[in-house]
Scaffold this active site. Structure first.
Site, PDB file in Angstrom:
ATOM      1  N   ASP A  38       0.793  -1.231   0.000  1.00 21.24           N
ATOM      2  CA  ASP A  38       0.000   0.000   0.000  1.00 21.24           C
ATOM      3  C   ASP A  38       0.826   1.282   0.000  1.00 21.24           C
ATOM      4  OD1 ASP A  38      -2.312  -1.332  -0.075  1.00 21.24           O
ATOM      5  OD2 ASP A  38      -2.846  -1.069   2.038  1.00 21.24           O
ATOM      6  N   HIS A 242      29.944   3.356  -7.607  1.00 25.48           N
ATOM      7  CA  HIS A 242      28.544   3.579  -7.240  1.00 25.48           C
ATOM      8  C   HIS A 242      28.201   2.897  -5.912  1.00 25.48           C
ATOM      9  CE1 HIS A 242      27.429   4.576 -11.676  1.00 25.48           C
ATOM     10  NE2 HIS A 242      27.959   5.593 -11.040  1.00 25.48           N
ATOM     11  N   ASP A 259      29.585  11.522  -2.401  1.00 23.11           N
ATOM     12  CA  ASP A 259      29.006  12.038  -3.655  1.00 23.11           C
ATOM     13  C   ASP A 259      27.519  12.199  -3.365  1.00 23.11           C
ATOM     14  OD1 ASP A 259      27.996  12.496  -6.188  1.00 23.11           O
ATOM     15  OD2 ASP A 259      29.206  10.948  -7.160  1.00 23.11           O
ATOM     16  N   ASP A 270      25.042  17.951  -7.912  1.00 23.20           N
ATOM     17  CA  ASP A 270      25.821  16.709  -7.925  1.00 23.20           C
ATOM     18  C   ASP A 270      27.251  17.056  -7.518  1.00 23.20           C
ATOM     19  OD1 ASP A 270      26.929  14.254  -8.454  1.00 23.20           O
ATOM     20  OD2 ASP A 270      26.607  14.312 -10.622  1.00 23.20           O
ATOM     21  N   HIS A 349      36.371   6.641 -15.522  1.00 25.60           N
ATOM     22  CA  HIS A 349      35.143   7.305 -15.992  1.00 25.60           C
ATOM     23  C   HIS A 349      35.514   8.599 -16.699  1.00 25.60           C
ATOM     24  CE1 HIS A 349      35.389  10.187 -12.641  1.00 25.60           C
ATOM     25  NE2 HIS A 349      35.562   9.170 -11.818  1.00 25.60           N
ATOM     26  N   HIS A 353      29.195  15.160 -17.007  1.00 24.23           N
ATOM     27  CA  HIS A 353      27.955  14.967 -17.769  1.00 24.23           C
ATOM     28  C   HIS A 353      27.155  16.262 -17.690  1.00 24.23           C
ATOM     29  CE1 HIS A 353      26.293  14.455 -13.694  1.00 24.23           C
ATOM     30  NE2 HIS A 353      27.336  13.675 -13.473  1.00 24.23           N
ATOM     31  N   HIS A 360      22.030  13.120 -14.634  1.00 28.55           N
ATOM     32  CA  HIS A 360      22.706  12.893 -15.914  1.00 28.55           C
ATOM     33  C   HIS A 360      21.733  13.453 -16.945  1.00 28.55           C
ATOM     34  CE1 HIS A 360      25.258   9.338 -14.237  1.00 28.55           C
ATOM     35  NE2 HIS A 360      25.558  10.492 -13.689  1.00 28.55           N
ATOM     36  N   GLU A 383      34.356  16.266 -12.800  1.00 30.91           N
ATOM     37  CA  GLU A 383      34.541  15.331 -11.695  1.00 30.91           C
ATOM     38  C   GLU A 383      35.617  14.270 -11.946  1.00 30.91           C
ATOM     39  OE1 GLU A 383      31.316  12.410 -11.297  1.00 30.91           O
ATOM     40  OE2 GLU A 383      30.125  13.592 -12.700  1.00 30.91           O
ATOM     41  N   TYR A 387      41.238   6.172  -8.435  1.00 34.18           N
ATOM     42  CA  TYR A 387      40.793   5.092  -7.550  1.00 34.18           C
ATOM     43  C   TYR A 387      41.833   3.986  -7.628  1.00 34.18           C
ATOM     44  CZ  TYR A 387      36.769   7.839  -8.920  1.00 34.18           C
ATOM     45  OH  TYR A 387      35.945   8.906  -9.222  1.00 34.18           O
ATOM     46  N   ARG A 405      37.632  11.479  -5.535  1.00 33.80           N
ATOM     47  CA  ARG A 405      36.943  12.178  -6.622  1.00 33.80           C
ATOM     48  C   ARG A 405      36.601  13.576  -6.111  1.00 33.80           C
ATOM     49  NH1 ARG A 405      33.523   8.663  -7.880  1.00 33.80           N
ATOM     50  NH2 ARG A 405      31.589   9.241  -6.829  1.00 33.80           N
ATOM     51  N   GLU A 407      34.142  16.695  -7.376  1.00 40.01           N
ATOM     52  CA  GLU A 407      33.116  16.977  -8.383  1.00 40.01           C
ATOM     53  C   GLU A 407      32.429  18.303  -8.103  1.00 40.01           C
ATOM     54  OE1 GLU A 407      29.810  14.191  -8.452  1.00 40.01           O
ATOM     55  OE2 GLU A 407      29.273  14.862 -10.475  1.00 40.01           O
TER      56      GLU A 407
END
Ligand code: GLY
Ligand code: MN
Ligand code: MN
Length: 437
Positions: A38, A242, A259, A270, A349, A353, A360, A383, A387, A405, A407
């Site tokens: 529900d 991620h 992030d 972002d 990466h 973006h 994105h 960004e 790593y 990172r 960004e």
């Protein structure tokens, strides 16, 4: 700071001006989604629909019909319903769609199957987001088939189906002054939240507790929903791009990568910051961090009108390779490493973006097979990251498990860029000073 009614109207007008003659565009709203039994997920309007309407209800469809005598902008939406509104909240109803959202004509959504085929009939071309939602594709075809079933009585079904995304997403790529102000606010809220996380971080705190600090700070400032799932990765977890489990305890001597960005009035921010759990970077962390920061600075100098999309990326790759070569983490020279792609073990990466209503965001990155040229009003992230996998046996142990990172959100301006997320510190000394305060 809300987008004015006339800006939504202007967007519809601009889109209709780009449409071929004798056409109709059909745009459906988002729908409510069940979370479990529900309970629903919080409703989130479809961005294309909201961009053109400012209308924040599910179960709605807009038809744009350039040149229609009785009105070009037709809304279908839920009727007002006293009882349902007691349980689930306000509905504008067709009257509200005309009065408050500048529809020329509006009908109950329950009548759409009877009314919309009549509006499509006689139009040569239909624009809609083909293939985005198979259920909606089926409904469009059902409306067309209603017309086809009447050809022997003289009905003329449309013969061309065109993808709406191309025009609409190109419009969304260029932000208006109002959109830029909203995005600056979204970024400022998130930047303040990152500062809060830095201030409260210490060994023994759990990743999810930093996530909670971020959510709290954003929500208190009007950014109630995250633009994407928050990443809080301590130590080795920073090397999982991620990582969203956010369940580990933060350890002294480790870095933590956050992030996180809120959504504010339908626009995303972002931001990533990486900082030492106990407030001080060690030697190896400093070395890697500084390369990433330098790579970001280098990339940012290429964010200006006239440069193409890939130039900031190329600049970041070069700085990262130079830095890793100097530390002995890569072999060869810049050219050979670009050629053999060995840097991708550390920087896998791209530089960023488009950013807008979607994190994105929509908009093509290539036009006619060439990288897109940057223009004022586009908003993007920058960004870079390094790593070093905890299982990378080709580097000395002291480097393993360092993930960094940085960004930021930037708007391309007339002569360069405007940094939207600059309130979150990112130099080593600024971060250490904030964490010590
Ligand atoms: N947070 C998603 C990204 O940085 O692209
Ligand atoms: Mn991003
Ligand atoms: Mn991000």
């Amino acid at each position: 700071m809300k987008t004015a009614k006339k800006e939504f109207a202007q967007r519809r007008k601009s889109l209709m001006a780009m449409m071929e003659p004798d056409s109709i565009a059909i745009i459906p709203s988002g729908c409510e989604k069940t979370r479990s039994r529900d309970t629903d997920f919080p409703f989130r309007q479809d961005n294309d629909f909201y961009y053109l309407s400012g209308f924040d209800e599910p179960e709605a469809v807009i038809a744009l019909i350039p040149g229609r005598k009785h009105g070009e902008v037709v809304f279908f939406c839920r009727e007002k319903d006293k009882e349902k509104e007691i349980w689930d909240g306000y509905r504008a109803g067709p009257e509200g769609a005309c009065d408050d959202y500048a529809a020329d004509d509006a009908f109950p959504i329950s009548d759409i199957d009877d009314i919309l085929p009549g509006l499509i009939e006689g139009r040569v071309r239909v624009y809609y987001a083909m293939g985005k939602d198979s259920e909606f594709d089926g409904r469009v075809m059902a409306w067309i088939n209603t017309i086809r079933a009447k050809v022997r009585s003289g009905a003329i079904p449309p013969g061309e189906f065109l993808d709406l995304d191309h025009f609409l997403h190109d419009m969304r790529l260029f932000k208006s002054d109002t959109e830029l102000r909203i995005m600056a606010k979204a970024a400022a809220i998130s930047a303040a939240a990152h500062c809060r996380a830095m201030r409260v971080c210490k060994p023994g705190v759990y990743e999810y507790q930093l996530e909670a600090e971020i959510s709290h700070a954003c929500a208190m400032d009007g950014g109630r929903h995250a633009a994407y799932n928050t990443i809080v990765g301590g130590g080795d977890n920073a090397c999982i791009l991620h990582y969203v489990e956010n369940s580990a305890k933060l350890k002294k001597g480790d870095l933590v990568l956050i992030d996180a960005g809120c959504e504010y009035q339908h626009y995303a921010s972002d931001i990533t910051r990486t900082f030492p759990v106990s407030g001080h970077f060690n030697k190896e962390q400093k070395a890697i961090y500084q390369i990433v920061l330098d790579a970001q600075e280098a990339a940012l100098t290429f964010v200006k009108p006239g440069n193409h999309w890939n130039e900031p990326h190329d600049a970041s790759v070069k700085v990262i390779i130079e830095g890793l070569l100097a530390l002995g983490l890569l072999d060869g020279d810049v050219e050979s490493v670009i050629e053999d792609k060995s840097y991708k073990a550390f920087y896998m990466h791209r530089i960023g973006h488009w950013l807008g209503m979607d994190v994105h965001d929509v908009g093509d990155y290539k036009v006619g097979g060439e990288w897109r040229v940057l223009e004022s009003g586009m908003v993007m992230t920058v960004e870079p990251g390094i790593y070093i996998s905890p299982s990378n046996k080709s580097v000395d142990k002291k480097w393993r498990g360092i993930g960094v990172r940085i960004e930021d959100d930037v708007a391309v301006s007339d002569d360069g860029y405007t940094l939207l997320s600059g309130d979150a510190p990112k130099t080593i000394s600024e971060i250490e000073a904030l964490m010590a305060s």
